[in-house]
Enzyme design. Structure first.
Site, PDB file in Angstrom:
ATOM      1  N   GLU A  46      40.891  28.921  48.316  1.00  0.00           N
ATOM      2  CA  GLU A  46      40.694  29.076  46.877  1.00  0.00           C
ATOM      3  C   GLU A  46      40.862  30.537  46.509  1.00  0.00           C
ATOM      4  OE1 GLU A  46      37.545  28.015  43.259  1.00  0.00           O
ATOM      5  OE2 GLU A  46      36.734  28.625  45.191  1.00  0.00           O
ATOM      6  N   ASP A 120      41.577  34.008  35.527  1.00  0.00           N
ATOM      7  CA  ASP A 120      41.534  34.837  34.312  1.00  0.00           C
ATOM      8  C   ASP A 120      42.824  34.615  33.521  1.00  0.00           C
ATOM      9  OD1 ASP A 120      39.053  36.005  34.980  1.00  0.00           O
ATOM     10  OD2 ASP A 120      40.049  37.382  36.365  1.00  0.00           O
ATOM     11  N   THR A 196      33.485  23.630  39.200  1.00  0.00           N
ATOM     12  CA  THR A 196      33.229  25.054  39.426  1.00  0.00           C
ATOM     13  C   THR A 196      32.175  25.503  38.406  1.00  0.00           C
ATOM     14  OG1 THR A 196      34.739  26.061  37.817  1.00  0.00           O
ATOM     15  CG2 THR A 196      35.735  25.224  39.841  1.00  0.00           C
TER      16      THR A 196
HETATM   17  C1  LIG Z   1      37.127  33.396  35.422  1.00  0.00           C
HETATM   18  S1  LIG Z   1      36.525  33.591  37.030  1.00  0.00           S
HETATM   19  C2  LIG Z   1      36.444  31.903  37.657  1.00  0.00           C
HETATM   20  C3  LIG Z   1      35.538  31.790  38.847  1.00  0.00           C
HETATM   21  C4  LIG Z   1      35.492  30.389  39.506  1.00  0.00           C
HETATM   22  N1  LIG Z   1      36.783  30.043  40.090  1.00  0.00           N
HETATM   23  C5  LIG Z   1      35.062  29.331  38.538  1.00  0.00           C
HETATM   24  O1  LIG Z   1      35.900  28.497  38.161  1.00  0.00           O
HETATM   25  O2  LIG Z   1      33.871  29.315  38.168  1.00  0.00           O
HETATM   26  C6  LIG Z   1      37.959  34.229  37.881  1.00  0.00           C
HETATM   27  C7  LIG Z   1      37.628  34.871  39.213  1.00  0.00           C
HETATM   28  O3  LIG Z   1      38.845  35.236  39.861  1.00  0.00           O
HETATM   29  C8  LIG Z   1      38.678  36.514  40.477  1.00  0.00           C
HETATM   30  N2  LIG Z   1      40.028  37.109  40.582  1.00  0.00           N
HETATM   31  C9  LIG Z   1      40.820  37.513  39.555  1.00  0.00           C
HETATM   32  N3  LIG Z   1      41.981  38.011  40.017  1.00  0.00           N
HETATM   33  C10 LIG Z   1      41.928  37.922  41.374  1.00  0.00           C
HETATM   34  C11 LIG Z   1      42.806  38.301  42.422  1.00  0.00           C
HETATM   35  N4  LIG Z   1      44.003  38.882  42.145  1.00  0.00           N
HETATM   36  N5  LIG Z   1      42.432  38.079  43.701  1.00  0.00           N
HETATM   37  C12 LIG Z   1      41.221  37.502  43.977  1.00  0.00           C
HETATM   38  N6  LIG Z   1      40.338  37.134  43.017  1.00  0.00           N
HETATM   39  C13 LIG Z   1      40.683  37.338  41.738  1.00  0.00           C
HETATM   40  C14 LIG Z   1      37.751  37.246  39.525  1.00  0.00           C
HETATM   41  O4  LIG Z   1      37.086  38.328  40.161  1.00  0.00           O
HETATM   42  C15 LIG Z   1      36.793  36.138  39.106  1.00  0.00           C
HETATM   43  O5  LIG Z   1      35.688  36.047  39.961  1.00  0.00           O
END
Ligand SMILES: C[S@@+](CC[C@H](N)C(=O)[O-])C[C@H]1O[C@@H](n2cnc3c(N)ncnc32)[C@H](O)[C@@H]1O
Length: 219
Positions: A46, A120, A196
């Site tokens: 993931e 994001d 999630t």
């Molecule tokens: C909006 S949150 C969603 C978290 C979780 N997947 C959920 O659905 O509850 C997006 C997550 O992706 C991580 N993220 C964003 N860009 C990323 C990258 N290039 N590599 C790893 N993680 C990333 C962010 O730090 C954040 O924790």
């Protein structure tokens, strides 16, 4: 999602190199055989695991598989790590790392399922390259996925969903499943859905959850 810095999480990440790789060097090959009891099991990864509700639940449901959670923020990664350690989830490994480097970290053709959950949205056009369904990310996912592997994507963000459909289609990917209201579907995919944190929050507000499954077509 930007989480406030939690010193305990930073400390926990430093104390458990056997369970979490912290910003691994892209020049060093990761020994996954050493990190999992049996690396020959099917592998799911993931990207952007947040606080880890999805990946920890799935790993507990599927002891016959291995799981890797990749999360950019140390505080979030530390929260997943805490759950993993407290609940003894041995088939889950974590990485505090940028998904842009994923093809350095994992062997080619090693992943069965790649999950993108509530990534994001980066709505501004000038930030398109940061979206996790942008073509440069798809290049990397294609490398690490097995030919028979596939990607599963969920979001509540209509703009990101529409963008992703076009991006994956332009890349030549094949869609196996598309839903514009996962939580009201009555099929096997909806029945086995694991929520999630973001999904729970947005679904409670009544937002539809969009979902797609797609695979890369062999040339
Ligand atoms: C909006 S949150 C969603 C978290 C979780 N997947 C959920 O659905 O509850 C997006 C997550 O992706 C991580 N993220 C964003 N860009 C990323 C990258 N290039 N590599 C790893 N993680 C990333 C962010 O730090 C954040 O924790």
């Amino acid at each position: 999602m930007r989480l406030r810095n939690k010193p305990w999480a930073q400390k926990l990440v430093k104390e458990h190199p056997e369970a979490i790789l912290n910003e691994p060097n892209i020049d060093e090959k990761i020994n996954w055989e050493e990190r999992f009891a049996d690396f020959s099991k099917p592998l799911a990864i993931e990207i952007g695991s947040g606080k880890g509700q999805f990946i920890t639940t799935l790993a507990k449901q599927h002891p016959e598989m291995n799981f890797i959670g990749v999360e950019l923020q140390t505080t979030a990664a530390g929260m997943i790590l805490r759950t993993k350690l407290e609940e003894g989830i041995d088939n889950l490994q974590l990485m505090c790392a940028d998904a842009a480097n994923i093809a350095y970290y994992l062997p080619e053709n090693s992943v069965d399922v790649l999950y993108l959950n509530f990534s994001d949205p980066w709505p501004k056009t000038r930030h398109e390259k940061r979206r996790l369904t942008y073509k440069s990310f798809l290049d990397k996912y294609r490398k690490v996925l097995k030919p028979e592997g596939h990607l599963e994507f969920k979001t509540d963000n209509r703009g990101l969903f529409e963008y992703s459909l076009v991006s994956l289609n332009n890349y030549g990917m094949k869609f196996e499943h598309v839903s514009v209201d996962l939580h009201h579907d009555e099929d096997e995919i909806a029945a086995r859905n694991v929520e999630t944190e973001y999904e729970h929050k947005f679904a409670e507000k009544g937002n539809p959850i969009y979902c797609l499954h797609a695979s890369f077509v062999e040339e």
